[in-house]
Design an enzyme around this catalytic site. Structure first.
Site, PDB file in Angstrom:
ATOM      1  N   HIS A  29       0.840  -1.205   0.000  1.00 36.33           N
ATOM      2  CA  HIS A  29       0.000   0.000   0.000  1.00 36.33           C
ATOM      3  C   HIS A  29       0.878   1.259   0.000  1.00 36.33           C
ATOM      4  O   HIS A  29       0.622   2.208  -0.745  1.00 36.33           O
ATOM      5  CB  HIS A  29      -0.856   0.068   1.280  1.00 36.33           C
ATOM      6  CG  HIS A  29      -1.928  -0.960   1.399  1.00 36.33           C
ATOM      7  ND1 HIS A  29      -2.098  -1.712   2.537  1.00 36.33           N
ATOM      8  CD2 HIS A  29      -2.905  -1.349   0.543  1.00 36.33           C
ATOM      9  CE1 HIS A  29      -3.144  -2.517   2.386  1.00 36.33           C
ATOM     10  NE2 HIS A  29      -3.641  -2.325   1.169  1.00 36.33           N
ATOM     11  N   LYS A  58     -18.371  -4.587   8.283  1.00 37.72           N
ATOM     12  CA  LYS A  58     -17.302  -5.576   8.077  1.00 37.72           C
ATOM     13  C   LYS A  58     -16.504  -5.770   9.357  1.00 37.72           C
ATOM     14  O   LYS A  58     -16.219  -4.808  10.069  1.00 37.72           O
ATOM     15  CB  LYS A  58     -16.370  -5.088   6.972  1.00 37.72           C
ATOM     16  CG  LYS A  58     -16.990  -5.200   5.605  1.00 37.72           C
ATOM     17  CD  LYS A  58     -15.916  -5.183   4.539  1.00 37.72           C
ATOM     18  CE  LYS A  58     -16.501  -5.271   3.157  1.00 37.72           C
ATOM     19  NZ  LYS A  58     -15.518  -5.031   2.110  1.00 37.72           N
ATOM     20  N   ARG A 117      -1.527  -5.870  -8.384  1.00 36.86           N
ATOM     21  CA  ARG A 117      -0.436  -6.834  -8.195  1.00 36.86           C
ATOM     22  C   ARG A 117      -0.387  -7.840  -9.328  1.00 36.86           C
ATOM     23  O   ARG A 117       0.635  -8.458  -9.572  1.00 36.86           O
ATOM     24  CB  ARG A 117      -0.618  -7.571  -6.858  1.00 36.86           C
ATOM     25  CG  ARG A 117      -0.298  -6.721  -5.647  1.00 36.86           C
ATOM     26  CD  ARG A 117      -0.884  -7.329  -4.399  1.00 36.86           C
ATOM     27  NE  ARG A 117      -2.343  -7.393  -4.511  1.00 36.86           N
ATOM     28  CZ  ARG A 117      -3.158  -7.651  -3.507  1.00 36.86           C
ATOM     29  NH1 ARG A 117      -2.671  -7.895  -2.312  1.00 36.86           N
ATOM     30  NH2 ARG A 117      -4.464  -7.676  -3.681  1.00 36.86           N
ATOM     31  N   SER A 135      -3.119  -7.556   2.906  1.00 31.62           N
ATOM     32  CA  SER A 135      -3.456  -7.483   4.332  1.00 31.62           C
ATOM     33  C   SER A 135      -3.988  -8.815   4.830  1.00 31.62           C
ATOM     34  O   SER A 135      -3.651  -9.252   5.941  1.00 31.62           O
ATOM     35  CB  SER A 135      -4.506  -6.395   4.574  1.00 31.62           C
ATOM     36  OG  SER A 135      -4.028  -5.149   4.184  1.00 31.62           O
TER      37      SER A 135
HETATM   38  O1  PNS Z   1      -8.731  -2.680   0.575  1.00 32.51           O
HETATM   39  P1  PNS Z   1     -10.043  -3.098  -0.047  1.00 32.51           P
HETATM   40  O2  PNS Z   1     -10.863  -3.905   0.921  1.00 32.51           O
HETATM   41  O3  PNS Z   1      -9.881  -3.756  -1.385  1.00 32.51           O
HETATM   42  O4  PNS Z   1     -10.838  -1.723  -0.288  1.00 32.51           O
HETATM   43  C1  PNS Z   1     -12.069  -1.746  -0.908  1.00 32.51           C
HETATM   44  C2  PNS Z   1     -12.662  -0.330  -1.003  1.00 32.51           C
HETATM   45  C3  PNS Z   1     -12.922   0.242   0.391  1.00 32.51           C
HETATM   46  C4  PNS Z   1     -11.718   0.581  -1.748  1.00 32.51           C
HETATM   47  C5  PNS Z   1     -13.969  -0.512  -1.812  1.00 32.51           C
HETATM   48  O5  PNS Z   1     -14.739  -1.518  -1.221  1.00 32.51           O
HETATM   49  C6  PNS Z   1     -14.785   0.746  -1.906  1.00 32.51           C
HETATM   50  O6  PNS Z   1     -14.484   1.618  -2.698  1.00 32.51           O
HETATM   51  N1  PNS Z   1     -15.813   0.837  -1.043  1.00 32.51           N
HETATM   52  C7  PNS Z   1     -16.660   1.976  -0.943  1.00 32.51           C
HETATM   53  C8  PNS Z   1     -18.078   1.653  -1.371  1.00 32.51           C
HETATM   54  C9  PNS Z   1     -18.241   1.853  -2.860  1.00 32.51           C
HETATM   55  O7  PNS Z   1     -18.000   2.913  -3.399  1.00 32.51           O
HETATM   56  N2  PNS Z   1     -18.659   0.767  -3.524  1.00 32.51           N
HETATM   57  C10 PNS Z   1     -18.862   0.747  -4.939  1.00 32.51           C
HETATM   58  C11 PNS Z   1     -17.554   0.507  -5.664  1.00 32.51           C
HETATM   59  S1  PNS Z   1     -17.872   0.478  -7.414  1.00 32.51           S
END
Ligand code: PNS
Length: 163
Positions: free
Chosen positions: A19, A43, A92, A129
């Site tokens: 990250h 979550k 990645r 993570s």
């Molecule tokens: O580290 P992660 O768990 O891959 O992060 C995921 C995250 C938080 C970036 C993604 O779930 C997100 O953007 N969530 C916000 C809700 C949202 O906008 N959802 C629609 C995405 S198209």
């Protein structure tokens, strides 16, 4: 000139060196980068939103144009709120691309916020993570994959959990 602001969103539970590589490189491409930590209460996480925010603040303190914030709801709404023009994500490998592409397309459908993909550094290709937590929980050595300050907190949290 208007500030070109980008967002690096994620759960960061916990932040890894992968990250931080992406955040540091995004900071070279944009005037300001906001690390946006998803704090969705539904979550289950190892670290609280406050802990994750503090870890990111500590580990990005050396990069002048990076700040950290929590967000709830849609990432594109957060981008609009803070006037960010782009979402920066690291890839990645092909699996990340498959997962990220529909989200990028949906976010593009919802707004004019662009998604910028940066290739993850080869050395971090296996770092996530979730794997860090699994390996550390089972007693594996994850030194060098997360910042030292995060490693300490991870070891402490896992010890508390098994106590
Ligand atoms: O580290 P992660 O768990 O891959 O992060 C995921 C995250 C938080 C970036 C993604 O779930 C997100 O953007 N969530 C916000 C809700 C949202 O906008 N959802 C629609 C995405 S198209």
């Amino acid at each position: 000139m208007p500030v070109r602001r980008a967002v690096c969103p994620g759960s960061f539970d916990p932040v890894t060196n992968g990250h931080l590589d992406i955040v540091g490189r995004a900071a070279k491409l944009f005037d300001e980068v906001v690390v946006a930590i998803g704090v969705n209460a539904s979550k289950s996480r190892l670290f609280t939103p406050e802990e994750r925010i503090a870890m990111l603040e500590e580990t990005t303190a050396g990069i002048a144009n990076v700040r950290v914030a929590g967000f709830e709801g849609l990432i594109v709404d957060f981008c609009r709120e803070i006037d960010a023009v782009a979402i920066v994500k690291g890839l990645r490998g092909a699996g990340d691309y498959e997962y990220e592409l529909p989200m990028a397309q949906m976010n593009s459908h919802l707004t004019d916020v662009e998604t910028v993909f940066l290739p993850g550094a080869v050395g971090n290709a296996f770092v996530s993570s979730s794997l860090i937590k699994e390996v550390a929980t089972l007693g594996g050595d994850v030194r060098g994959l997360v910042p030292d300050a995060v490693l300490e907190q991870l070891v402490r949290r896992l010890a508390e959990r098994t106590a």
